[in-house]
Design a protein around this motif. Structure first.
Motif, PDB file in Angstrom:
ATOM      1  N   ILE A  55       0.973  -1.230  -0.120  1.00 32.81           N
ATOM      2  CA  ILE A  55      -0.156   0.206   0.077  1.00 32.81           C
ATOM      3  C   ILE A  55       0.906   1.428  -0.091  1.00 32.81           C
ATOM      4  N   ALA A  56       2.138   1.312   1.361  1.00 36.98           N
ATOM      5  CA  ALA A  56       2.700   2.460   0.443  1.00 36.98           C
ATOM      6  C   ALA A  56       3.421   2.356  -0.704  1.00 36.98           C
ATOM      7  N   LYS A  57       3.895   1.595  -1.322  1.00 36.00           N
ATOM      8  CA  LYS A  57       4.166   2.097  -2.899  1.00 36.00           C
ATOM      9  C   LYS A  57       3.132   1.997  -3.458  1.00 36.00           C
ATOM     10  N   ILE A  58       2.150   2.208  -3.687  1.00 30.56           N
ATOM     11  CA  ILE A  58       1.142   2.498  -4.322  1.00 30.56           C
ATOM     12  C   ILE A  58       0.886   4.383  -3.743  1.00 30.56           C
ATOM     13  N   CYS A  59       0.540   4.308  -2.988  1.00 27.50           N
ATOM     14  CA  CYS A  59       0.187   5.986  -2.518  1.00 27.50           C
ATOM     15  C   CYS A  59       1.640   6.094  -1.748  1.00 27.50           C
ATOM     16  N   PRO A  60       2.237   6.699  -2.857  1.00 24.71           N
ATOM     17  CA  PRO A  60       3.597   7.943  -2.166  1.00 24.71           C
ATOM     18  C   PRO A  60       3.662   8.457  -1.630  1.00 24.71           C
ATOM     19  N   ASP A  61       2.070   9.677  -2.422  1.00 31.12           N
ATOM     20  CA  ASP A  61       1.947  10.917  -1.650  1.00 31.12           C
ATOM     21  C   ASP A  61       0.636  11.215  -1.678  1.00 31.12           C
ATOM     22  N   GLN A  62       0.211  12.672  -0.978  1.00 33.19           N
ATOM     23  CA  GLN A  62      -0.601  12.835  -0.557  1.00 33.19           C
ATOM     24  C   GLN A  62      -2.120  12.890  -1.057  1.00 33.19           C
ATOM     25  N   ASP A  63      -2.366  12.948  -2.667  1.00 34.00           N
ATOM     26  CA  ASP A  63      -2.784  13.079  -3.641  1.00 34.00           C
ATOM     27  C   ASP A  63      -3.641  11.314  -3.421  1.00 34.00           C
TER      28      ASP A  63
END
Length: 866
Positions: free
Chosen positions: A572-580
């Motif tokens: 999940i961290a890999k696929i959600c690297p930024d605030q957007d």
């Protein structure tokens, strides 16, 4: 427990130790006889135990004072030790600012004066010491008026002693006590009246000048003492057992009380400004909080037979029992606090009934702002125990309180509404969810934003969390139409569980499930995701497939969710690297658990714990256009926002505690290293010369051990220092994040409110019918509301949130603004300690001249900023 301990602890109670009677005179005589004999035994700890009982069972102080008085006749040394120990304890309490201990010890000193153990003039000296300190504090030239909270507390301590010994003081030292009263009156004339703005349970909406014209707590107490004085110091609520032993007590020696001193208050800031004054005022109010803010939720005729001072005394009794029988006092070793708390509350030494006053006092603590002394669950348990202890009386009183609060729910502070919802749902869960819901079925005729309708909806939602949907539905069978307000019964909303799902995404989801079932590692899943989804279908589809699938795998239980996050958080961290991308992640969680507010909040909270979501992303998501439209109709979003801010706040609190511990560890490590080093140097100094060469005079084995110990001690100091530096760096980063969080929160609040408020009226008034004041809606005079004597049901409901000929007449936009402004004030108040350090930046970037006046008023109100 030995017999003398039982007798001291249970004095004044109807219990087996005293033959089941409740005659104070018999109790004191019996206890005195046993304790007097026990004092003849060496090594007795009667003194310590007696003082502990007096401090933690303060409603029995007149009995303990009389007991010490009788012992004083037989054993002056014991009584002198009591006085000396009390003096030491009072001085310690003053130094540490222990408000409860100061107040109780001064009451105990008053009881010692009544039983001839302490000279009345000595107590007057204590009064004058506190009075002098208070007067100096509020003096603008010599003191620091921002610390008026401390000065007010000292004066309240003096006044609160007088119901327990005013008549004796007036009789023994009339001129001295008159001098004290004149001094208090002079103090009241120079202090600033304390406003309840920002901490009032109900909005002050009946009259524009109501908040400034009403007496504050200290002025009210002064008025009650004046009434008591005019009545010849006669009252029913304070027992006077010393009168039965007056002939014996006068034979004892009255002892002197050693001098005490009040700690110096912080110096006023060099450059006095509204901000510097506000910061110190906030600090003072945290250290010396107001103990109670009365809730007048019942008609006056329920307590009209009481003298005004009797109400104050009973409130003191009740608050003391709640304070000292909470499960964490020394009495926990002697009694079962959970069971004893309710027993003591219903067995106070007063000759009149006080169930309504007891309910008002408990609810005043449950709803106390900025925060109650204990967690709300404690008051929930106390109310449950009282309902069981007084089954024929208290449940009806509690029901009457609920109805009264429900009638005024639109006036209730937003944070208090949330507490009331949580308490009421929990309370009903302990009584089979039984409630006459048909009384409130009319809320279905109100618009969806009406506060009463939202209250019922949120209570039912919380009940489902505490039980299950069918059970709660069954509990409202007398008002079946309310099923409309129940949360959806359905479970997860899995995007790939239906036949009409996108075939490609459905296949990818099935493949991911197979990989998880086969215990593929996070690295393998990431590799597959990058090659099979992101490269082919794009980032958005990859995020949707992965998040929905992992949530579905973890949906069976909380344990399943934790296991999935523990194993695959890197995915999940890999696929959600930024605030957007984090906002997209929250959207997917919200969609998957759209039928469960609880699991939505819980999942987001867990993801924040794994650092998959930042608090800034959560704030930004809460203020997205779709969510903004729900601000006034549901608590769902506010719960998520509260959790995010609380998690940040708790992390800072934990870091501060760890740093405080490490600082103490550094001192201990340095002290240990210094000691070992001294021993080593001493050993090395013991050298002897043999054939002209220095030879160790010490045992070589010991020398080796000392050198090794010195090295280890030095390494320990370095290690602790490094840990401290690391924690301080984390705290510094956390504080920066906290500043960014509150700036983002208030900017978002300001932006959405600016648009709505200007679009509504364009000024600082929020109206219902053209007659309401700022942030207010007209309300019928609440004092006109009467409860039916038999059912305790309101005969007349207020128009604000109640039934009227035209229903709820506040428009949706008005209600949205009222609710949102209420939450602005609630967040500002709850996290004031974290906001004040950043107030300059908040003023510069958010609270500018362009900001809407109502928004500024809400923030200032929450911070109690002038």
């Amino acid at each position: 427990m030995s017999s003398w301990r039982n007798l001291i602890l249970r004095i004044g109670e109807k219990c087996p130790e005293y033959g089941g009677t409740n005659d104070f005179k018999d109790h004191i005589e019996t206890c005195f006889g046993v304790v007097r004999r026990e004092l003849e035994q060496p090594g007795s700890d009667i003194l310590t135990f007696l003082l502990q009982c007096a401090e933690q069972l303060p409603h029995k102080i007149p009995l303990y004072g009389t007991l010490v008085g009788l012992l004083n006749v037989e054993n002056e040394d014991f009584a002198r030790n009591v006085v000396e120990n009390t003096q030491k304890n009072l001085q310690d309490a003053l130094e540490y600012g222990n408000c409860d201990r100061i107040r109780v010890l001064m009451r105990f000193l008053t009881a010692l004066v009544c039983s001839k153990v302490l000279q009345a003039s000595s107590l007057v000296v204590v009064f004058e010491t506190l009075l002098s300190s208070a007067a100096t504090t509020v003096d603008e030239e010599k003191g620091n008026p921002s610390w008026q909270a401390c000065a007010d507390f000292y004066i309240s301590c003096i006044l609160s002693c007088l119901p327990w010994g005013g008549s004796e003081l007036v009789e023994q030292v009339p001129e001295e006590i008159e001098r004290v009263m004149v001094g208090i009156q002079a103090y009241l004339s120079i202090r600033r009246r304390v406003s309840n703005v920002g901490v009032s349970v109900f909005e002050d909406i009946d009259a524009p000048g109501k908040a400034t014209n009403e007496k504050d707590f200290l002025e009210d107490l002064w008025g009650r003492i004046q009434d008591l004085s005019n009545n010849g110091w006669k009252l029913d609520s304070v027992p006077r057992p010393q009168l039965s032993f007056e002939a014996q007590l006068v034979a004892g020696k009255s002892h002197d009380f050693g001098p005490i001193s009040c700690p110096e208050q912080p110096d006023p800031p060099a450059a006095l400004s509204g901000i510097s004054f506000g910061k110190q005022k906030h600090e003072a109010e945290l250290k010396y909080p107001q103990r109670i803010r009365r809730l007048n939720i019942f008609p006056a005729n329920k307590t009209e037979d009481l003298q005004s001072i009797d109400r104050f005394v009973v409130e003191e009794y009740l608050l003391d029992v709640l304070l000292f029988l909470n499960g964490w006092s020394f009495l926990d070793k002697e009694v079962d606090d959970r069971k004893e708390c309710a027993a003591y509350m219903v067995g106070l030494p007063v000759p009149f009934r006080y169930e309504y006053l007891m309910a008002e006092t408990i609810f005043s603590q449950l709803l106390l702002l900025p925060q109650p002394p204990f967690k709300p669950i404690y008051y929930t348990l106390v109310i449950i125990d009282l309902c069981k202890a007084l089954p024929g009386a208290f449940p009806a009183v509690v029901a009457g309180a609920v109805r009264s609060l429900f009638d005024r729910i639109a006036e209730l502070d937003m944070e208090c509404r949330t507490r009331l919802i949580l308490w009421f749902s929990h309370h009903l869960s302990n009584f089979q969810f039984i409630w006459p819901w048909d009384e409130w079925s009319y809320v279905l005729d109100l618009p969806k934003w009406a506060p009463q309708r939202v209250f019922v909806q949120e209570v039912l939602e919380r009940e489902v969390r505490l039980s299950y949907w069918d059970k709660v539905k069954q509990s409202i069978e007398n008002a079946p139409a309310l099923e409309e307000l129940l949360p959806p019964k359905g479970g997860p909303n899995f995007k790939y569980g239906a036949d009409d799902s996108d075939k490609i995404e459905l296949a990818l989801s099935a493949e991911l499930k197979s990989m998880v079932k086969g215990r593929q590692t996070a690295r393998e899943v990431i590799s597959w995701m990058e090659g099979s989804i992101i490269a082919v279908q794009g980032w958005e589809i990859a995020l949707r497939v992965v998040v929905q699938t992992l949530l579905d795998i973890g949906s069976k239980s909380f344990t399943h969710l934790i296991t999935v996050l523990e194993r695959y958080w890197q995915v999940i961290a890999k696929i959600c690297p930024d605030q957007d991308k984090e906002i997209m992640l929250i959207n997917e969680v919200s969609l998957y658990w759209k039928n469960s507010a609880q699991l939505t909040a819980l999942t987001i909270d867990r993801m924040m714990g794994y650092r998959l979501l930042s608090n800034l992303a959560i704030v930004k998501w809460v203020f997205t256009p779709t969510n903004i439209e729900q601000f006034h109709t549901s608590d769902r979003l506010w719960e998520i926002l509260r959790n995010a801010i609380s998690k940040t706040y708790n992390r800072i609190t934990d870091l501060r505690k760890e740093i405080s511990y490490l600082k103490r560890s550094v001192l201990s490590a340095e002290e240990a290293a210094s000691k070992v080093k001294a021993e080593l140097e001493l050993a090395e100094s013991k050298l002897t010369l043999m054939d002209g060469e220095p030879v160790l005079g010490e045992n070589p084995v010991r020398m080796k051990r000392l050198k090794s110990s010195a090295e280890r001690a030095k390494e320990e100091v370095v290690s602790v220092y490094e840990s401290l530096e690391a924690k301080e760096a984390l705290l510094s980063r956390a504080l920066d994040e906290n500043e960014a969080l509150f700036l983002s929160l208030y900017k978002n609040f300001s932006n959405v409110l600016m648009e709505r408020l200007h679009g509504l009226l364009g000024n600082n008034m929020l109206r219902k019918s053209g007659k309401a004041d700022a942030m207010a809606i007209d309300l019928e005079d609440s004092s006109a509301m009467e409860l039916d004597k038999e059912s305790e049901r309101p005969q007349k409901s207020s128009s604000n949130g109640g039934r009227t000929g035209s229903g709820y007449s506040v428009g949706e936009k008005d209600q949205w603004c009222l609710s949102t402004l209420g939450y602005v004030k609630a967040f500002s108040r709850q996290y004031a300690s974290e906001i004040w350090p950043h107030i300059e930046k908040l003023d510069a970037e958010v609270l500018t001249e362009e900001v809407h006046p109502l928004f500024r008023k809400a923030v200032y109100s929450g911070l109690r900023r002038e």
